[in-house]
Design a protein around this motif. Structure first.
Motif, short mmCIF file in Angstrom:
data_model
loop_
_atom_site.label_atom_id
_atom_site.label_comp_id
_atom_site.label_asym_id
_atom_site.label_seq_id
_atom_site.Cartn_x
_atom_site.Cartn_y
_atom_site.Cartn_z
N VAL A 36 0.86 -1.18 0.00
CA VAL A 36 0.00 0.00 0.00
C VAL A 36 0.89 1.23 0.00
O VAL A 36 1.74 1.39 0.88
N VAL A 81 1.23 5.34 0.08
CA VAL A 81 0.54 6.55 0.52
C VAL A 81 1.42 7.76 0.19
O VAL A 81 2.58 7.82 0.59
N ASP A 138 -1.69 4.59 -3.90
CA ASP A 138 -3.08 4.19 -3.64
C ASP A 138 -3.92 5.37 -3.18
O ASP A 138 -5.10 5.48 -3.54
N THR A 187 -8.28 9.78 -3.23
CA THR A 187 -8.35 8.38 -3.66
C THR A 187 -8.98 8.34 -5.05
O THR A 187 -9.61 9.31 -5.48
N LEU A 237 -10.36 0.82 -3.94
CA LEU A 237 -9.10 0.50 -3.27
C LEU A 237 -9.01 -1.01 -3.05
O LEU A 237 -10.02 -1.68 -2.88
N ALA A 264 -5.42 -1.59 0.98
CA ALA A 264 -5.40 -0.13 0.91
C ALA A 264 -6.60 0.46 1.64
O ALA A 264 -6.49 1.51 2.29
#
Length: 307
Positions: free
Chosen positions: A93, A95, A143, A275, A281, A285
């Protein structure tokens, strides 16, 4: 398409030299050149131009580079997910965290929460990218991203977290900007030299717009894209900057800087969790996104005083 070739191409672009890229990949230079030529043949476009010092990326190459990063990341995430072989949440994941914002303070708490709750999720935190963070979400390079809200972006959803108000930050060792203490006017601030991110950054755009509206000029003496470098330049009195209070508290000790509120204007923008609007997702995630939301309710992390 051979994703391995895309990985080779990304490595060449990152290093800027085919010989050194081949060495890092443990393959011969001729083999690497053949892989690049095969990609150019597949896309029917020149991707790299050789120079005396290495290679330069063409406009087509820059476009492929952005997409290749997302494709490679998705393949890596799939491999991690499939290797887990259990019902335990797992996967990669990524970020994105906006620089010069409260997002920086999220990194360690988020990593700690993921390791505690979902040890098989591999967390990747990214701050600096060659594209803006909202585009990185759309390209699949990240993500989700905690960023300053840029307004409408087709294909992206922005979940507002809080509003950030910007303040003038100067070195504690520099002469006072105004006699009033913790407030300053734009005219008084215009006499300073500023250290700021590039014109693409939200902090810079909002600051420039405020000075322009007041008929004043924001004199930028240096552009800095790295939080730690900006911190050092301000502390050593090489320039003033503009930051939200949460970022000031994350990067500076209380006795290192003076923080001034603007008396004649309010510089602010919203922080949002970005997002994809249509693409859901992954399960991993989605769990990380929930952790982000939980952490963002912490008043200490957000730079607010409880109560």
């Amino acid at each position: 398409m051979d994703t391995r070739r895309l990985g080779y191409f990304v490595r060449v672009v990152d290093i800027g030299n085919i010989t050194r890229a081949a060495e890092s990949l443990h393959i011969t230079q001729s083999a690497l050149s053949q892989h690049i030529s095969a990609l150019e043949s597949d896309f029917k476009s020149r991707l790299l131009e050789r120079t005396g010092r290495g290679v330069e990326v063409t406009s087509s190459g820059r476009s492929l580079y952005r997409y290749a990063q997302g494709i490679i990341r998705l393949e890596q995430a799939a491999r991690i997910d499939l290797r887990s072989g259990s019902d335990t949440p797992a996967g990669l994941v990524t970020v994105g965290l906006a620089s010069y914002s409260m997002a920086t303070g999220l990194a360690v708490p988020l990593l700690r929460a993921v390791r505690r709750s979902y040890p098989k999720i591999q967390l990747q935190l990214i701050q600096n990218l060659t594209v803006v963070m909202s585009q990185a979400v759309l390209l699949g390079q990240v993500d989700m991203a905690l960023i300053y809200d840029p307004g409408y972006v087709k294909g992206a959803f922005f979940e507002r977290v809080q509003e950030e108000e910007f303040h003038l930050v100067t070195s504690a060792g520099a002469p006072p900007v105004a006699a009033r203490g913790d407030t300053v006017t734009l005219k008084e601030a215009s006499a300073l030299g500023f250290v700021m991110p590039s014109e693409l950054h939200t902090v810079r755009r909002i600051t420039d717009a405020a000075f322009h509206t007041a008929g004043l000029h924001c004199s930028v003496v240096a552009e800095v894209e790295t939080d730690s470098v900006l911190r050092d330049t301000v502390v050593h009195g090489l320039g003033a900057t503009v930051l939200p209070l949460s970022a000031v508290r994350a990067h500076f000790a209380p006795d290192e800087v003076r923080v001034h509120r603007f008396a004649d204007t309010r510089l602010c923008t919203a922080m949002s969790l970005c997002t994809p609007e249509v693409q859901p997702l992954s399960p991993a995630a989605a769990l990380v996104a929930d952790l982000v939301r939980t952490l963002l309710r912490d008043p200490v992390l957000l730079g607010r005083r409880p109560g």
